[in-house]
Design an enzyme around this catalytic site. Structure first.
Site, short mmCIF file in Angstrom:
data_model
loop_
_atom_site.label_atom_id
_atom_site.label_comp_id
_atom_site.label_asym_id
_atom_site.label_seq_id
_atom_site.Cartn_x
_atom_site.Cartn_y
_atom_site.Cartn_z
N LYS A 1 48.46 68.06 36.92
CA LYS A 1 47.35 68.45 37.78
C LYS A 1 47.51 69.91 38.23
O LYS A 1 46.61 70.74 38.05
CB LYS A 1 47.28 67.53 39.01
CG LYS A 1 47.28 66.03 38.73
CD LYS A 1 46.01 65.57 38.09
CE LYS A 1 45.88 64.04 38.09
NZ LYS A 1 46.94 63.29 37.42
N LYS B 1 42.47 62.75 44.13
CA LYS B 1 43.30 61.98 43.20
C LYS B 1 44.78 62.28 43.44
O LYS B 1 45.14 63.35 43.95
CB LYS B 1 42.91 62.30 41.75
CG LYS B 1 42.93 63.78 41.39
CD LYS B 1 42.34 63.98 39.99
CE LYS B 1 42.18 65.46 39.66
NZ LYS B 1 41.57 65.67 38.32
N ARG C 1 38.48 65.46 26.15
CA ARG C 1 39.90 65.57 25.84
C ARG C 1 40.04 66.44 24.59
O ARG C 1 39.62 66.06 23.50
CB ARG C 1 40.52 64.19 25.64
CG ARG C 1 41.93 64.19 25.04
CD ARG C 1 42.96 64.92 25.89
NE ARG C 1 43.04 64.42 27.25
CZ ARG C 1 43.77 63.37 27.61
NH1 ARG C 1 44.46 62.70 26.70
NH2 ARG C 1 43.81 63.00 28.88
N ARG D 1 34.64 61.49 27.05
CA ARG D 1 34.71 60.17 27.67
C ARG D 1 33.58 60.07 28.70
O ARG D 1 33.56 60.83 29.69
CB ARG D 1 36.08 59.97 28.30
CG ARG D 1 37.20 59.94 27.25
CD ARG D 1 38.55 60.26 27.82
NE ARG D 1 38.61 61.61 28.34
CZ ARG D 1 39.69 62.14 28.92
NH1 ARG D 1 40.79 61.41 29.06
NH2 ARG D 1 39.69 63.38 29.36
N ARG E 1 34.66 57.72 37.37
CA ARG E 1 35.73 58.03 36.43
C ARG E 1 35.27 57.83 34.99
O ARG E 1 34.62 56.85 34.66
CB ARG E 1 36.94 57.15 36.71
CG ARG E 1 37.50 57.29 38.11
CD ARG E 1 38.48 56.20 38.44
NE ARG E 1 37.85 54.89 38.39
CZ ARG E 1 38.51 53.74 38.46
NH1 ARG E 1 39.81 53.75 38.58
NH2 ARG E 1 37.87 52.60 38.42
N ASP F 1 41.93 68.41 29.62
CA ASP F 1 40.75 67.72 30.13
C ASP F 1 39.76 68.76 30.64
O ASP F 1 40.10 69.56 31.52
CB ASP F 1 41.13 66.75 31.25
CG ASP F 1 41.82 65.50 30.73
OD1 ASP F 1 41.84 65.30 29.50
OD2 ASP F 1 42.33 64.73 31.55
N GLU G 1 42.65 69.16 34.03
CA GLU G 1 44.05 68.72 33.90
C GLU G 1 44.61 69.21 32.57
O GLU G 1 43.86 69.47 31.62
CB GLU G 1 44.16 67.19 33.95
CG GLU G 1 43.85 66.57 35.29
CD GLU G 1 44.12 65.07 35.33
OE1 GLU G 1 44.91 64.58 34.51
OE2 GLU G 1 43.54 64.40 36.20
N ASN H 1 47.37 67.62 30.12
CA ASN H 1 48.19 66.44 29.88
C ASN H 1 49.34 66.78 28.93
O ASN H 1 49.11 67.13 27.77
CB ASN H 1 47.34 65.32 29.27
CG ASN H 1 46.28 64.84 30.25
OD1 ASN H 1 46.50 63.91 31.01
ND2 ASN H 1 45.12 65.49 30.25
#
Length: 319
Positions: free
Chosen positions: A130, A165, A215, A230, A238, A278, A286, A288
């Protein structure tokens, strides 16, 4: 041409009996490694240990196959020094907690003896998924990282529509949207910060999430030209697949390329070889680095072998 060496590939992951082989990226990587006839050593977190300044693990040689409910078998179990392996893939899912950090210390002992670790243990510790994104402020939404309830409340009053979050989880777990007229702002802030004992991230809500939380995968500094968007299900904030989102494949847009190309050399320099960005709209939310997913979804709809690119990198580093 000389015959290529059979590599000893270790993987640290969550219990393989619990994965969904249709969408598990670790499984896709292992399938490619097995296709290339490499030797796969399976490990879970509790299998790793240090003894006499040496990193060891209980490993199980594993064979896998694309058969639901019958996708793996263990061939042999033994304790080995990790320096016997050529490469170790650290694919343990969050939560990113002290146990995760301890594993990176153990893997660092193996790294110092010449074992290639993907992703680099030091960078796994340094680059919180994050907070790391905030280094690239021209791409990120307005963000607050705090455990102070008053600061969260003031951020909400300023922006009127926010996302809150945790810093250490994944898959949309404990992600809340707080709208302008929400009477629960303070209680959500209390729960999320555990009454100001735990940090969390607060960002402006991005309405473009309705078009997809993208993604974008990067392998050794090279962005994959297709991403997975997504899409949140109706009535859901979400977009994560784990939270019921649906996946649609899309080509990277101009802004996606701008973000990916800006980050790629930095990620590569840090030894972050397999990474998932993301992106919502034109904002990076984000980075990842622990166990990026979406290999299967992209490979299913394109002629790109992401797992093949990763294995090519590994082989080129070792041969």
């Amino acid at each position: 041409m000389n015959k290529k060496k059979i590599l000893k590939i270790g993987i640290v992951m969550d219990p393989i009996q619990l994965i969904d082989i249709k969408k598990d990226s670790s499984f896709a990587i292992l399938l490619e490694a097995q296709r290339r006839h490499h030797e796969i050593h399976y490990m879970e977190v509790n299998d790793l240990y240090l003894q006499k300044n040496q990193a060891y693990a209980k490993t199980r040689l594993i064979k896998i196959q694309k058969k639901i409910n019958n996708h793996f078998s263990f061939i042999e179990e033994k304790n080995i020094s990790l320096n016997q392996l050529d490469v170790i893939l650290m694919r343990k899912d969050p939560p990113f907690n002290m146990e995760f950090i301890y594993v990176t210390y153990i893997l660092e002992y193996a790294e110092k003896e010449g074992v290639l670790i993907i992703n680099k243990p030091k960078s796994l510790r340094d680059c919180n998924e994050k907070i790391f994104s905030l280094l690239f402020k021209k791409f990120t939404p307005d963000t607050l990282v705090t455990r102070n309830i008053s600061q969260i409340y003031n951020f909400w009053k300023t922006h009127k529509d926010i996302i809150i979050k945790p810093l250490d989880n994944m898959g949309g777990t404990s992600v809340f949207r707080i709208k302008e007229d929400d009477v629960n702002c303070l209680v959500i802030a209390e729960v999320m910060t555990n009454y100001e004992k735990k940090y969390c991230m607060i960002q402006t809500y991005l309405p473009s999430v309705k078009d997809g939380d993208k993604r974008i995968l990067i392998v050794n500094g090279q962005a994959i030209p297709w991403c997975i968007a997504r899409i949140p299900k109706k009535g859901e904030t979400r977009a994560n697949i784990a939270a019921g989102g649906t996946a649609k494949i899309r080509k990277l847009h101009k802004k996606d390329w701008e973000i990916a190309n800006h980050l790629s050399p930095i990620l590569k320099e840090k030894g972050l070889i397999f990474v998932g960005l993301d992106v919502i709209g034109d904002k990076l939310t984000e980075i990842n680095i622990t166990s990026p997913t979406c290999i299967c979804e992209i490979e299913l709809h394109t002629n790109i072998s992401i797992s093949g690119m990763l294995l090519d990198y590994i082989e080129n580093q070792i041969y």
